[in-house]
Design a protein around this motif. Structure first.
Motif, short mmCIF file in Angstrom:
data_model
loop_
_atom_site.label_atom_id
_atom_site.label_comp_id
_atom_site.label_asym_id
_atom_site.label_seq_id
_atom_site.Cartn_x
_atom_site.Cartn_y
_atom_site.Cartn_z
N SER A 203 27.58 77.92 24.52
CA SER A 203 28.64 77.25 25.28
C SER A 203 28.72 77.76 26.72
N GLN A 206 26.04 74.57 29.05
CA GLN A 206 25.90 73.36 28.25
C GLN A 206 24.66 72.57 28.66
N GLY A 231 26.40 74.80 22.68
CA GLY A 231 26.33 74.28 24.03
C GLY A 231 25.59 72.96 24.15
N VAL A 233 25.79 69.30 24.04
CA VAL A 233 26.87 68.33 24.14
C VAL A 233 26.31 66.95 24.45
N SER A 255 27.66 70.42 19.32
CA SER A 255 28.88 69.88 19.92
C SER A 255 28.64 68.46 20.43
#
Length: 552
Positions: A203, A206, A231, A233, A255
């Motif tokens: 994270s 990202q 991380g 996304v 994510s």
């Protein structure tokens, strides 16, 4: 010359030295086939064809065998080719590493294109950090200095990278740096069949799945995995549908967000689709069922998917496991799901589904079903709506917190393969069949939090066997008559009177007990008469005391 001390391995006359080992799937050769593995040089040639070594070079001068390899040295030339086969035919052996030492001391090895090798170094460097120097650490990445997580294969006498797995799987695995990045040079590895990133993208920095260039791997890539990348996304790019040879797509515990692209339905060769543990929302595309007849595992759990189950799931003829748990799905089971006759696991826990038991005819057709998990849904209805004998292969039945009412049918006790039964926290009523204790494989029984009544007819041996893997508490009208004393269940009055008659009256005075409960646990006539006699004596004494006080 026969090397009898090397029984599990090839008898190897060859030029120079030859190093052999057992077959391992992820090293050099795929398990599906044995390719031609060989090398030619001035002194002769060595090749592995159909599990046999063909060589033209020289005769044996000496050899050394250890438990996992044989080393053979030869000196004089042989005039004709020879073929030597394995002396342990059932064990598939492959040539893992070999080198031929000529009289000049040269060490020939299978070549690798310089561009392929440099691309591999740069791709890994972008993920593990710029300080990583692959050319110095691993000058022969597919041979003597093979990189952990990198798989290669020979094609036309050249090494090519076929597998890349980055992440801390083993102590020697490539470990990702804090600033790990996805290199676009990855798409230059044209022979890549397996690609995996485990816990690489944190994270702190990202990143997204590239939305372009996947078509460059369309002819080779079969497995694509991104696991535990907090991380990672963004949305799943529709361009992944260009990977027409893809058999396994695993995007788990990242994510990722957005809606699932309907283009994923074009991956017709998929056998596994796992998108669990992300932040996906919206409806499940109907295309995921229409063209994916080879799909075996579909896992969309732990997201925020809404809507109802698409009827197109009924076209997933080969499906073995369907996990849609922990979403926001509503509605009931579409009748088309009854066509999934190979399905062994149906996990729909923690959704907003209703009326599932009313669609029992759909469940009845799932003849291979072993694990049925429907807890934490407002299902409603009664267990008697299902003909449980039609799902006789069940080993796990979880209907906890499902707003069920009515009695527990005795037909559930006919599920002889059942190992786990959870019906807790519903509104079930009636008695508990003692036949449940006769289920030969039962290791978990949870009936707590209901309105069950009567006496539990289980033996002390049953309670000892189940231990903490059973629960019956929070059934206010349920009692037991055994020494085993299941936690949270009162002892029945008749049994209690036998063991401790002094406490009987105190139990009867409980104002929370209903009339039906008191009726079943009524006191004997002799005890009632005795208490009536005590009451009369107290009244007479009280009257005499009042008369004495007035006279005084």
């Amino acid at each position: 010359m026969v090397l009898r001390s090397c029984k599990p391995y090839f008898r190897i006359p060859s030029a120079g030295f030859l190093f052999l080992g057992s077959f391992f799937e992820n090293l050099l050769l795929a398990s599906a086939s044995v390719r031609l593995l060989g090398f030619t040089h001035e002194g002769g040639s060595v090749a592995l064809i159909n599990n046999s070594l063909t060589f033209t070079s020289s005769s044996i001068d000496g050899f050394l065998c250890l438990p996992s390899w044989c080393l053979v040295k030869v000196v004089s030339p042989a005039p004709t080719p020879s073929i030597i086969t394995s002396s342990c035919a059932p064990l598939l052996l492959s040539l893992l590493l070999f080198f031929l030492v000529s009289s000049e001391g040269e060490v020939p090895m299978a070549p690798m294109q310089r561009t392929e090798q440099e691309t591999l170094y740069l791709v890994i460097q972008d993920v593990v950090g710029k300080r990583w120097n692959g050319s110095q650490l691993y000058p022969d990445p597919c041979g003597w200095t093979q990189i952990q997580g990198v798989s290669c294969d020979l094609s036309d006498g050249m090494w090519y990278v076929t597998g890349l797995s980055i992440g801390r799987l083993l102590d020697s695995s490539l470990e990702c740096a804090e600033d790990a990045a996805f290199s676009p040079l990855l798409f230059e590895l044209k022979h890549l069949r397996r690609l995996s990133f485990l816990g690489c993208f944190s994270s702190h920095r990202q990143t997204t799945i590239p939305s372009r260039q996947w078509e460059q791997l369309a002819g080779s890539l079969e497995t694509l995995e991104f696991r535990s990348n907090q991380g990672l996304v963004g949305e799943v790019p529709a361009n992944l549908a260009q990977l027409t040879r893809l058999q396994s797509l695993v995007l788990v515990d990242n994510s990722l967000s957005g809606e699932l692209p309907r283009e994923l339905g074009n991956l017709t060769q998929l056998k596994r689709l796992a998108l669990a543990g992300n932040r996906f929302c919206g409806y499940i595309p109907a295309s995921l069922g229409s063209n994916m007849a080879e799909l075996l595992i579909l896992d969309l759990s732990r997201n925020s998917l809404t809507g109802s189950l698409p009827s197109s799931f009924g076209d997933l003829a080969s499906l073995l496991k369907l996990d849609l748990s922990h979403n926001l799905l509503h509605g009931s089971l579409p009748p088309e799901l009854g066509s999934l006759r190979s399905l062994t696991l149906l996990d729909l826990r923690n959704n907003e589904l209703s009326g599932v038991l009313a669609q029992a005819h759909t469940l009845h057709r799932m003849v291979s079903l072993q694990d049925l998990l429907l807890s934490d849904n407002p299902l409603g209805g009664s267990l008697s709506e299902v003909q449980w004998e039609n799902v006789a292969n069940l080993t796990t039945l979880d209907l906890s917190r499902a707003n069920l009412s009515g009695a527990i049918p005795e037909s559930i006790a006919g599920l002889k393969r059942l190992r786990f039964l959870a019906l807790d926290n519903n509104r079930l009523s009636g008695s508990v069949s003692p036949k449940l204790a006769t289920l030969p494989s039962l290791t978990g029984l949870y009936l707590n939090g209901n309105n069950l009544t009567g006496e539990l007819g289980f033996s002390d041996e049953f309670y000892r066997r189940m231990g903490r893997r059973s629960a019956f508490w929070d059934n206010p009208y349920l009692c037991h008559g055994s020494v085993g004393m299941p936690t949270g269940v009162e002892q029945c009055k008749q049994a209690q009177q036998t063991s401790n008659p002094q406490d009987v009256a105190a139990y009867d005075g409980n104002p929370d007990q209903s009339s039906s409960m008191l009726t079943s646990f009524v006191l004997p006539a002799s005890s009632t008469s005795a208490w009536r006699g005590v009451g009369v004596q107290e009244s007479v004494i009280a009257l005499l005391l009042v008369m004495f006080w007035r006279r005084s």
